[in-house]
Design an enzyme around this catalytic site. Structure first.
Site, PDB file in Angstrom:
ATOM      1  N   ASP A  52       1.342   1.800  -5.410  1.00 47.42           N
ATOM      2  CA  ASP A  52       0.246   0.921  -5.831  1.00 47.42           C
ATOM      3  C   ASP A  52      -0.013  -0.133  -4.770  1.00 47.42           C
ATOM      4  O   ASP A  52       0.812  -1.024  -4.553  1.00 47.42           O
ATOM      5  CB  ASP A  52       0.593   0.257  -7.177  1.00 47.42           C
ATOM      6  CG  ASP A  52      -0.551  -0.566  -7.751  1.00 47.42           C
ATOM      7  OD1 ASP A  52      -1.572  -0.787  -7.054  1.00 47.42           O
ATOM      8  OD2 ASP A  52      -0.426  -1.003  -8.909  1.00 47.42           O
ATOM      9  N   THR A  57       5.615  -4.822  -2.299  1.00 42.13           N
ATOM     10  CA  THR A  57       6.296  -3.917  -1.367  1.00 42.13           C
ATOM     11  C   THR A  57       5.313  -2.927  -0.742  1.00 42.13           C
ATOM     12  O   THR A  57       5.382  -2.652   0.461  1.00 42.13           O
ATOM     13  CB  THR A  57       7.451  -3.177  -2.071  1.00 42.13           C
ATOM     14  OG1 THR A  57       8.291  -4.134  -2.700  1.00 42.13           O
ATOM     15  CG2 THR A  57       8.273  -2.369  -1.082  1.00 42.13           C
ATOM     16  N   CYS A  58       4.383  -2.424  -1.536  1.00 42.28           N
ATOM     17  CA  CYS A  58       3.381  -1.489  -1.007  1.00 42.28           C
ATOM     18  C   CYS A  58       2.491  -2.190   0.022  1.00 42.28           C
ATOM     19  O   CYS A  58       2.140  -1.623   1.054  1.00 42.28           O
ATOM     20  CB  CYS A  58       2.532  -0.923  -2.139  1.00 42.28           C
ATOM     21  SG  CYS A  58       3.487   0.024  -3.339  1.00 42.28           S
ATOM     22  N   SER A  59       2.162  -3.439  -0.254  1.00 42.41           N
ATOM     23  CA  SER A  59       1.360  -4.229   0.662  1.00 42.41           C
ATOM     24  C   SER A  59       2.103  -4.442   1.982  1.00 42.41           C
ATOM     25  O   SER A  59       1.541  -4.244   3.066  1.00 42.41           O
ATOM     26  CB  SER A  59       1.036  -5.580   0.001  1.00 42.41           C
ATOM     27  OG  SER A  59       0.235  -6.362   0.829  1.00 42.41           O
ATOM     28  N   THR A  62       2.199  -1.131   3.988  1.00 45.25           N
ATOM     29  CA  THR A  62       0.904  -0.797   4.581  1.00 45.25           C
ATOM     30  C   THR A  62       0.586  -1.722   5.754  1.00 45.25           C
ATOM     31  O   THR A  62       0.115  -1.269   6.804  1.00 45.25           O
ATOM     32  CB  THR A  62      -0.196  -0.850   3.505  1.00 45.25           C
ATOM     33  OG1 THR A  62       0.196   0.008   2.425  1.00 45.25           O
ATOM     34  CG2 THR A  62      -1.532  -0.363   4.059  1.00 45.25           C
TER      35      THR A  62
END
Length: 160
Positions: A52, A57-59, A62
């Protein structure tokens, strides 16, 4: 090989990912609606997969690979989540990120065995990184702890 997915150390799901051999081909839309097909890419490919885009963490994952992409023109960096293209576009605009982000409708997740089918992450992709050269998976990391970042340096070293 079955892999456990954990949140804060507690098992919430198991998946059975493809981690070696021939990379399953896929075609997914990018943020402009253009199709990106794995088998049509000629450079080594680094796939950064996350559940997501709107989580910390995904941010971080990326943003990290976006920086690497700007320094490694000899590699195709593809970020994949099952967020909608609108969610991905809004995040990129807010974070001033310009990279190839693909929206998975579930086909990619199923082909790579990364779809989480149980627990609080049902319907999401497992956090992972793959390096593909000449159609073969030469490196894979399935991040068992969903709140942890992948090993960026190992993934990049595998490409060299």
């Amino acid at each position: 090989m079955t892999q456990e997915i954990k949140i804060n150390g507690e098992k919430v799901a198991t998946i059975n990912p493809v981690t070696q051999g021939k990379a399953p081909d896929f075609t997914l839309p990018d943020l402009s609606g253009s199709s990106v097909t794995l088998s049509k890419l000629t450079k080594p490919v680094l796939l950064s997969i996350f559940p997501d885009i709107n989580t910390s963490t995904c941010s971080l994952q990326t943003k990290h690979f976006n920086l690497e992409a700007s320094e490694h023109q000899d590699i195709d960096f593809l970020s994949i989540s099952n967020n909608t293209a609108d969610e991905q576009r809004n995040w990129c605009a807010a974070e001033d990120i310009d990279m190839t982000i693909l929206s998975d409708n579930g086909d990619f997740a199923k082909a790579y065995g990364l779809l989480i089918n149980e627990g609080p992450l049902t319907g999401r992709l497992a956090r992972s990184v793959f390096v593909i050269k000449n159609g073969e998976i030469i490196y894979s990391e399935i991040v068992n702890e969903i709140t942890a970042e992948p090993n960026y340096s190992k993934a990049l070293a595998a490409i060299k």
